[in-house]
Design a protein around this motif. Structure first.
Motif, short mmCIF file in Angstrom:
data_model
loop_
_atom_site.label_atom_id
_atom_site.label_comp_id
_atom_site.label_asym_id
_atom_site.label_seq_id
_atom_site.Cartn_x
_atom_site.Cartn_y
_atom_site.Cartn_z
N ASP A 179 0.82 -1.22 0.00
CA ASP A 179 0.00 0.00 0.00
C ASP A 179 0.85 1.27 0.00
N ILE A 180 2.17 1.12 -0.04
CA ILE A 180 3.04 2.27 -0.24
C ILE A 180 3.45 2.30 -1.70
N LYS A 181 3.11 3.37 -2.40
CA LYS A 181 3.35 3.49 -3.83
C LYS A 181 4.48 4.49 -4.11
N VAL A 182 5.42 4.10 -4.97
CA VAL A 182 6.47 5.02 -5.40
C VAL A 182 5.91 5.88 -6.53
N VAL A 183 5.77 7.19 -6.27
CA VAL A 183 5.15 8.08 -7.26
C VAL A 183 6.19 8.97 -7.95
N GLU A 184 7.40 9.08 -7.38
CA GLU A 184 8.47 9.84 -8.00
C GLU A 184 9.80 9.15 -7.69
N GLU A 185 10.73 9.19 -8.63
CA GLU A 185 12.06 8.62 -8.42
C GLU A 185 13.04 9.31 -9.39
N GLN A 186 13.79 10.28 -8.86
CA GLN A 186 14.71 11.05 -9.70
C GLN A 186 15.99 11.36 -8.92
N THR A 187 17.03 11.72 -9.65
CA THR A 187 18.31 12.02 -9.03
C THR A 187 18.46 13.50 -8.69
N ALA A 188 19.11 13.75 -7.55
CA ALA A 188 19.53 15.10 -7.18
C ALA A 188 21.05 15.13 -7.01
N GLU A 189 21.71 14.05 -7.42
CA GLU A 189 23.18 13.98 -7.53
C GLU A 189 23.91 14.27 -6.22
N TRP A 190 23.31 13.87 -5.10
CA TRP A 190 23.88 14.05 -3.76
C TRP A 190 23.85 15.50 -3.27
N GLN A 191 23.33 16.44 -4.03
CA GLN A 191 23.49 17.86 -3.72
C GLN A 191 22.23 18.48 -3.11
N ARG A 192 22.44 19.31 -2.10
CA ARG A 192 21.34 19.96 -1.40
C ARG A 192 20.56 20.89 -2.31
N SER A 193 21.27 21.71 -3.10
CA SER A 193 20.60 22.69 -3.96
C SER A 193 19.76 22.00 -5.03
N LYS A 194 20.29 20.92 -5.61
CA LYS A 194 19.53 20.20 -6.62
C LYS A 194 18.34 19.48 -6.01
N ALA A 195 18.50 19.05 -4.78
CA ALA A 195 17.38 18.41 -4.08
C ALA A 195 16.26 19.41 -3.80
N MET A 196 16.62 20.63 -3.46
CA MET A 196 15.61 21.67 -3.25
C MET A 196 14.82 21.91 -4.53
N ASP A 197 15.53 22.02 -5.64
CA ASP A 197 14.86 22.25 -6.92
C ASP A 197 13.96 21.08 -7.29
N MET A 216 12.58 18.78 -5.25
CA MET A 216 11.43 18.71 -4.36
C MET A 216 10.41 19.79 -4.70
N ASN A 217 10.90 20.96 -5.03
CA ASN A 217 10.00 22.05 -5.40
C ASN A 217 9.20 21.70 -6.65
N ASN A 218 9.87 21.06 -7.61
CA ASN A 218 9.17 20.63 -8.83
C ASN A 218 8.11 19.59 -8.51
N LEU A 244 5.15 21.42 -6.93
CA LEU A 244 4.41 22.22 -7.91
C LEU A 244 3.61 21.34 -8.86
N SER A 245 4.03 20.10 -9.02
CA SER A 245 3.29 19.20 -9.92
C SER A 245 1.91 18.84 -9.36
N GLY A 246 1.73 19.05 -8.06
CA GLY A 246 0.44 18.78 -7.43
C GLY A 246 0.25 17.34 -7.02
N LYS A 247 1.25 16.51 -7.29
CA LYS A 247 1.13 15.09 -6.93
C LYS A 247 1.30 14.95 -5.42
N LYS A 248 0.44 14.19 -4.78
CA LYS A 248 0.51 14.00 -3.34
C LYS A 248 1.69 13.12 -2.98
#
Length: 307
Positions: free
Chosen positions: A178-196, A198-200, A203-207
């Motif tokens: 009952d746990i569904k993976v809805v997103e899976e992408q790389t942020a290349e270990w970096q905090r700034s890329k992870a912020m971007d 997560m923000n995307n 903004l996509s509206g996906k829960k």
């Protein structure tokens, strides 16, 4: 706990090594990586405590070719041993070949080459990355109540740590349909890329109910983006990290991260040097040293402060 484990792992290195003018070349994948920079500092500090042990550090800057050139320079200089934290764990064959051809002991640290078995004369000191993913996801799954939408934030796709930590996460998810993976992408270990990233996702509206990040820096970046959106990390979206360094511990303390998994980069750093020295001296040694992960939550994070 942590200090007891560390003491057991390093009990054999109380007395200084009676060696003169030992030179060890060290190539770090990317020194601007927070975890790896700290590991480099631990290496340097340990070497200062050992009589006649000199380290020559090089920064591969995330470049496979640059790292190979560094190893070739080490062999041409005739160093006594080489320690490599690989840029790409699938591209270590030439590094291994060069060290073996020069008959120079080689120790991989933190990131294990992808090959199933390492040749004789090659060592590795690190941790079981699959266990990290399993421990992280098991804790998140329980706190999610066994259901909800999960996003997985990946490290560099060229690293087996990314593959194996994610494998650990997905292994646990087999027990939680009952746990569904809805997103899976790389942020290349970096905090700034992870912020971007997560923000995307926001903004996509996906829960998204929880984020399993392959490293603390990305988990912290995700938490910062969640907070900036007006939501509360740890309440509206649960976040798990991995590494358990100072920044991760602070994030657990502040309730930004629900959980992280401690990877002992100090034991890895010290262990890689000690293994290289044993190989130089032709003493008996264990070629592959695995240092266990430990779960960190709000309940026990204080035990991991000030290593």
């Amino acid at each position: 706990m942590k200090k007891t484990l560390y003491a057991l792992l390093l009990s054999a290195v109380i007395a200084p090594w009676a060696m003169a003018d030992v030179r060890i070349g060290v190539s770090i994948a990317q020194v601007d990586d927070v975890f790896l920079a700290q590991m480099r500092e631990y290496m340097a500090a340990h070497a200062k405590q050992l009589q006649g042990v000199n380290l020559q550090f090089e920064d591969a800057q995330g470049d496979v070719v640059r790292q190979l050139n560094q190893v070739q320079n080490f062999t041409s200089q005739g160093v006594d041993a080489i320690i490599v934290n690989p840029v790409d764990t699938a591209a270590t064959q030439k590094i291994t070949y060069d060290a073996l051809s020069a008959k120079i002991p080689l120790v991989y640290v933190n990131r294990r080459p992808d090959q199933p078995e390492l040749p004789q004369g090659i060592g590795y000191v690190g941790s079981d990355e699959v266990k990290a993913g399993e421990m992280q996801m098991q804790y998140l799954a329980e706190k999610m109540g066994g259901k909800g939408n999960l996003a997985i934030m990946l490290g560099l796709l060229s690293n087996n740590a990314t593959h194996n930590r994610t494998l650990g996460v997905k292994t646990v998810l087999k027990n939680y349909p009952d746990i569904k993976v809805v997103e899976e992408q790389t942020a290349e270990w970096q905090r700034s890329k992870a912020m971007d990233l997560m923000n995307n996702w926001i903004l996509s509206g996906k829960k998204i109910d929880a984020v399993a990040a392959n490293a603390d820096e990305m988990a912290i970046g995700a938490a910062m983006a969640i907070a900036q959106s007006g939501m509360t990390p740890g309440k509206d979206i649960l976040i798990g990290g991995s590494d358990g360094g100072p920044a991760g511990l602070e994030a657990v303390k502040k309730d930004q991260l629900l959980v992280t998994v401690y990877q002992d980069n100090k034991a890895q750093a010290v262990g890689s040097i000690d293994l290289a020295l044993k190989m130089i001296k032709k003493e008996p040694y264990t070629a592959e040293v695995t240092i266990p992960y430990q779960l960190i939550t709000k309940d026990n994070y204080q035990a991991f402060l000030n290593p």
